[in-house]
Design a protein around this motif. Structure first.
Motif, PDB file in Angstrom:
ATOM      1  N   GLY A 170       0.788  -1.140   0.135  1.00  0.00           N
ATOM      2  CA  GLY A 170      -0.022  -0.106  -0.075  1.00  0.00           C
ATOM      3  C   GLY A 170       0.694   1.176   0.069  1.00  0.00           C
ATOM      4  N   ARG A 171       2.092   1.031  -0.460  1.00  0.00           N
ATOM      5  CA  ARG A 171       2.837   2.400  -0.417  1.00  0.00           C
ATOM      6  C   ARG A 171       3.570   2.676  -1.842  1.00  0.00           C
ATOM      7  NH1 ARG A 171       2.850   0.864   4.936  1.00  0.00           N
ATOM      8  NH2 ARG A 171       3.278   2.201   6.302  1.00  0.00           N
ATOM      9  N   ALA A 172       3.860   3.963  -1.982  1.00  0.00           N
ATOM     10  CA  ALA A 172       4.556   4.297  -3.071  1.00  0.00           C
ATOM     11  C   ALA A 172       5.633   4.958  -2.625  1.00  0.00           C
ATOM     12  CB  ALA A 172       3.614   5.117  -3.986  1.00  0.00           C
ATOM     13  N   HIS A 173       7.045   4.505  -3.090  1.00  0.00           N
ATOM     14  CA  HIS A 173       8.305   5.208  -2.825  1.00  0.00           C
ATOM     15  C   HIS A 173       8.690   5.986  -3.986  1.00  0.00           C
ATOM     16  CE1 HIS A 173       8.043   1.819   0.154  1.00  0.00           C
ATOM     17  NE2 HIS A 173       8.860   2.688   1.106  1.00  0.00           N
ATOM     18  N   ILE A 174       9.476   7.152  -3.600  1.00  0.00           N
ATOM     19  CA  ILE A 174      10.146   7.659  -4.762  1.00  0.00           C
ATOM     20  C   ILE A 174      11.562   7.996  -4.054  1.00  0.00           C
ATOM     21  CG2 ILE A 174      10.627   9.747  -6.006  1.00  0.00           C
ATOM     22  CD1 ILE A 174       7.552  10.130  -6.102  1.00  0.00           C
ATOM     23  N   TYR A 175      12.732   7.347  -5.068  1.00  0.00           N
ATOM     24  CA  TYR A 175      14.029   7.366  -4.562  1.00  0.00           C
ATOM     25  C   TYR A 175      14.548   8.443  -5.614  1.00  0.00           C
ATOM     26  CZ  TYR A 175      12.779   2.714  -2.777  1.00  0.00           C
ATOM     27  OH  TYR A 175      12.488   1.685  -2.065  1.00  0.00           O
ATOM     28  N   ASP A 176      15.194   9.468  -4.721  1.00  0.00           N
ATOM     29  CA  ASP A 176      15.863  10.475  -5.329  1.00  0.00           C
ATOM     30  C   ASP A 176      17.308  10.075  -5.440  1.00  0.00           C
ATOM     31  OD1 ASP A 176      17.771  12.687  -5.817  1.00  0.00           O
ATOM     32  OD2 ASP A 176      15.993  14.015  -4.922  1.00  0.00           O
ATOM     33  N   VAL A 177      17.863   9.428  -6.363  1.00  0.00           N
ATOM     34  CA  VAL A 177      19.039   8.885  -6.593  1.00  0.00           C
ATOM     35  C   VAL A 177      20.161   9.701  -6.397  1.00  0.00           C
ATOM     36  CG1 VAL A 177      20.433   7.418  -8.000  1.00  0.00           C
ATOM     37  CG2 VAL A 177      18.023   7.156  -8.244  1.00  0.00           C
ATOM     38  N   ARG A 178      20.089  10.780  -6.792  1.00  0.00           N
ATOM     39  CA  ARG A 178      21.023  11.788  -6.517  1.00  0.00           C
ATOM     40  C   ARG A 178      21.474  12.131  -5.158  1.00  0.00           C
ATOM     41  NH1 ARG A 178      20.189  16.891 -10.659  1.00  0.00           N
ATOM     42  NH2 ARG A 178      18.220  16.615  -9.581  1.00  0.00           N
ATOM     43  N   MET A 179      20.147  12.530  -4.505  1.00  0.00           N
ATOM     44  CA  MET A 179      20.366  13.270  -3.211  1.00  0.00           C
ATOM     45  C   MET A 179      20.460  12.077  -2.065  1.00  0.00           C
ATOM     46  SD  MET A 179      20.248  16.162  -3.777  1.00  0.00           S
ATOM     47  CE  MET A 179      19.968  17.186  -2.567  1.00  0.00           C
ATOM     48  N   GLY A 180      19.996  10.767  -2.688  1.00  0.00           N
ATOM     49  CA  GLY A 180      20.092   9.490  -1.473  1.00  0.00           C
ATOM     50  C   GLY A 180      18.833   9.665  -0.834  1.00  0.00           C
ATOM     51  N   ARG A 181      17.643  10.434  -1.055  1.00  0.00           N
ATOM     52  CA  ARG A 181      16.683  10.559  -0.326  1.00  0.00           C
ATOM     53  C   ARG A 181      15.541   9.788  -0.846  1.00  0.00           C
ATOM     54  NH1 ARG A 181      16.555  16.505  -0.466  1.00  0.00           N
ATOM     55  NH2 ARG A 181      15.209  16.191  -2.091  1.00  0.00           N
ATOM     56  N   THR A 182      14.539   9.293   0.269  1.00  0.00           N
ATOM     57  CA  THR A 182      13.511   8.437  -0.295  1.00  0.00           C
ATOM     58  C   THR A 182      12.158   9.083   0.735  1.00  0.00           C
ATOM     59  OG1 THR A 182      14.760   6.401   0.131  1.00  0.00           O
ATOM     60  CG2 THR A 182      12.497   6.146  -0.138  1.00  0.00           C
ATOM     61  N   THR A 183      11.108   9.209  -0.302  1.00  0.00           N
ATOM     62  CA  THR A 183       9.833   9.773   0.250  1.00  0.00           C
ATOM     63  C   THR A 183       8.839   8.674  -0.036  1.00  0.00           C
ATOM     64  OG1 THR A 183       9.239  10.745  -1.798  1.00  0.00           O
ATOM     65  CG2 THR A 183      10.294  12.100  -0.362  1.00  0.00           C
ATOM     66  N   VAL A 184       7.903   8.533   0.923  1.00  0.00           N
ATOM     67  CA  VAL A 184       6.783   7.554   1.029  1.00  0.00           C
ATOM     68  C   VAL A 184       5.589   8.065   1.050  1.00  0.00           C
ATOM     69  CG1 VAL A 184       6.274   5.379   2.177  1.00  0.00           C
ATOM     70  CG2 VAL A 184       8.446   6.258   2.368  1.00  0.00           C
ATOM     71  N   ASP A 185       4.607   7.589   0.142  1.00  0.00           N
ATOM     72  CA  ASP A 185       3.199   7.870   0.200  1.00  0.00           C
ATOM     73  C   ASP A 185       2.385   6.670   0.750  1.00  0.00           C
ATOM     74  OD1 ASP A 185       3.112  10.823  -0.674  1.00  0.00           O
ATOM     75  OD2 ASP A 185       3.773   9.951  -2.534  1.00  0.00           O
ATOM     76  N   VAL A 186       1.663   6.763   1.622  1.00  0.00           N
ATOM     77  CA  VAL A 186       0.812   5.574   2.061  1.00  0.00           C
ATOM     78  C   VAL A 186      -0.485   5.842   1.495  1.00  0.00           C
ATOM     79  CG1 VAL A 186      -0.172   4.402   4.223  1.00  0.00           C
ATOM     80  CG2 VAL A 186       2.040   5.482   4.320  1.00  0.00           C
ATOM     81  N   LEU A 187      -0.778   4.834   0.693  1.00  0.00           N
ATOM     82  CA  LEU A 187      -2.103   4.620  -0.092  1.00  0.00           C
ATOM     83  C   LEU A 187      -3.302   3.759   0.510  1.00  0.00           C
ATOM     84  CD1 LEU A 187      -0.416   5.131  -3.271  1.00  0.00           C
ATOM     85  CD2 LEU A 187      -2.105   6.608  -2.688  1.00  0.00           C
ATOM     86  N   ALA A 188      -2.565   2.926   1.411  1.00  0.00           N
ATOM     87  CA  ALA A 188      -3.537   2.213   2.406  1.00  0.00           C
ATOM     88  C   ALA A 188      -4.104   0.926   1.533  1.00  0.00           C
ATOM     89  CB  ALA A 188      -4.863   2.913   3.003  1.00  0.00           C
TER      90      ALA A 188
END
Length: 332
Positions: free
Chosen positions: A181-199
């Motif tokens: 139930g999650r969508a991840h976005i990996y920012d490869v340059r910055m080494g950051r990950t954001t998560v959206d919880v869609l349930a």
């Protein structure tokens, strides 16, 4: 006239080359003359998208230009390199196959996954990296130029099957959706990950061309467009509980892919039918991105219970749908 009002709904070509449900369909890179299709019959086929002798009535093709046969299990996804010389395919084999289009052979096979592989994309400069997502909950990045059999990186944030990935080159990011139930976005340059919880289990993710929005399909018969910066819901498509509407958009059990079309002005998706209704046929739906209104509902034909994958070709202004009866239908 608004761009969405002229959405193409005329059947121009039916491909009858597969012996099993079609799970993956993708146009060749610009200008999209060809279409690659992957099926439960374990083969990948290359066919012309629009037949040469395109008349007023729909054409039928029963034999592909080229067959690619190395998979021992269902093919689940295909990605084409920008130069059209190579493509990658994945499926139930737990392997990632890299093909030479002209020679019809695999030039690399990577075996780092522990379960079926659901999604594949090219990334990096000159498409030098292949990204794969698997039911083993991992995403692997493979270097096409190296002889190493190990991935250059493994992303392990998902806790269930990774069903879909989309590489957005301009922002150096990889979006992924999984059944947790999650969508991840990996920012490869910055080494950051954001998560959206869609349930609800995510079956498809797609970034908009400008990289500002993420399109995510989930098993509650909804497709949501989220703001990539803060995860805010920008628009939703499909009406969720549509049991009262027989021909409504439905996605409650299967992996169905959705895409942006018409320069990101339209959302396009296949759908599934109600299991109880034996006479129902699946439809492909197109929505206006901004208003969320259905602008086209195209029946996929008698006997088609599911259209699990769609692809849009911007140059040709046409699109393809992969159907459960083994056909691929192209509309223009």
């Amino acid at each position: 006239m608004p761009v969405t009002k002229q959405f193409p709904t005329r059947l121009v070509h039916t491909l009858k080359t597969h012996n099993g449900p079609v799970n993956a369909v993708t146009f060749s890179s610009y200008p999209g003359t060809y279409v690659l299709t992957g099926s439960s019959d374990r083969a990948v086929h290359l066919s012309r998208a629009i037949p040469n002798k395109s008349g007023t009535s729909p054409e039928e093709t029963t034999a592909p230009i080229q067959k690619y046969e190395a998979h021992g299990y269902s093919v689940h996804d295909i990605a084409v390199a920008g130069d059209n010389a190579r493509f990658a395919s994945v499926g139930g084999d737990r392997q990632v196959f890299l093909w030479d289009v002209e020679q019809g052979i695999t030039v690399k096979r990577w075996s780092g996954h522990g379960a079926r592989v659901e999604a594949v994309q090219f990334a990096g400069e000159g498409d030098s990296v292949v990204v794969s997502g698997s039911a083993d909950t991992t995403i692997n990045l493979w270097d096409t130029r190296s002889n190493s059999t190990k991935p250059i990186q493994t992303l392990t944030e998902a806790s269930d099957t990774v069903s879909s990935i989309h590489v957005h080159a301009p922002t150096y990011s990889i979006a992924s959706g999984s059944y947790d139930g999650r969508a991840h976005i990996y920012d490869v340059r910055m080494g950051r990950t954001t998560v959206d919880v869609l349930a609800h289990p995510v079956t498809s993710v797609r970034c908009s061309a400008d990289g500002n929005a993420l399109l995510a399909s989930t098993l509650d018969s909804r497709i949501r467009m989220l703001d990539r910066a803060d995860g805010k819901l920008l628009q939703a498509y499909g009406d969720g509980d549509n049991s009262s509407r027989k021909a409504g958009y439905r996605n409650s059990e299967l992996r169905i892919r959705s895409v942006f079309a018409k320069g990101d002005a339209v959302v396009l998706s296949g759908s599934e039918t109600d299991k109880e209704d034996r006479t129902a046929q699946a439809h492909v739906f197109a929505w206006d991105v901004l208003s969320g209104e259905v602008i086209a509902s195209v029946p996929a034909g008698e006997g088609v219970r599911v259209v699990s994958c769609v692809a849009w070709n911007e140059k040709g202004g046409n699109w393809a749908g992969g159907c459960s009866d083994g056909t691929v239908k192209i509309y223009g």
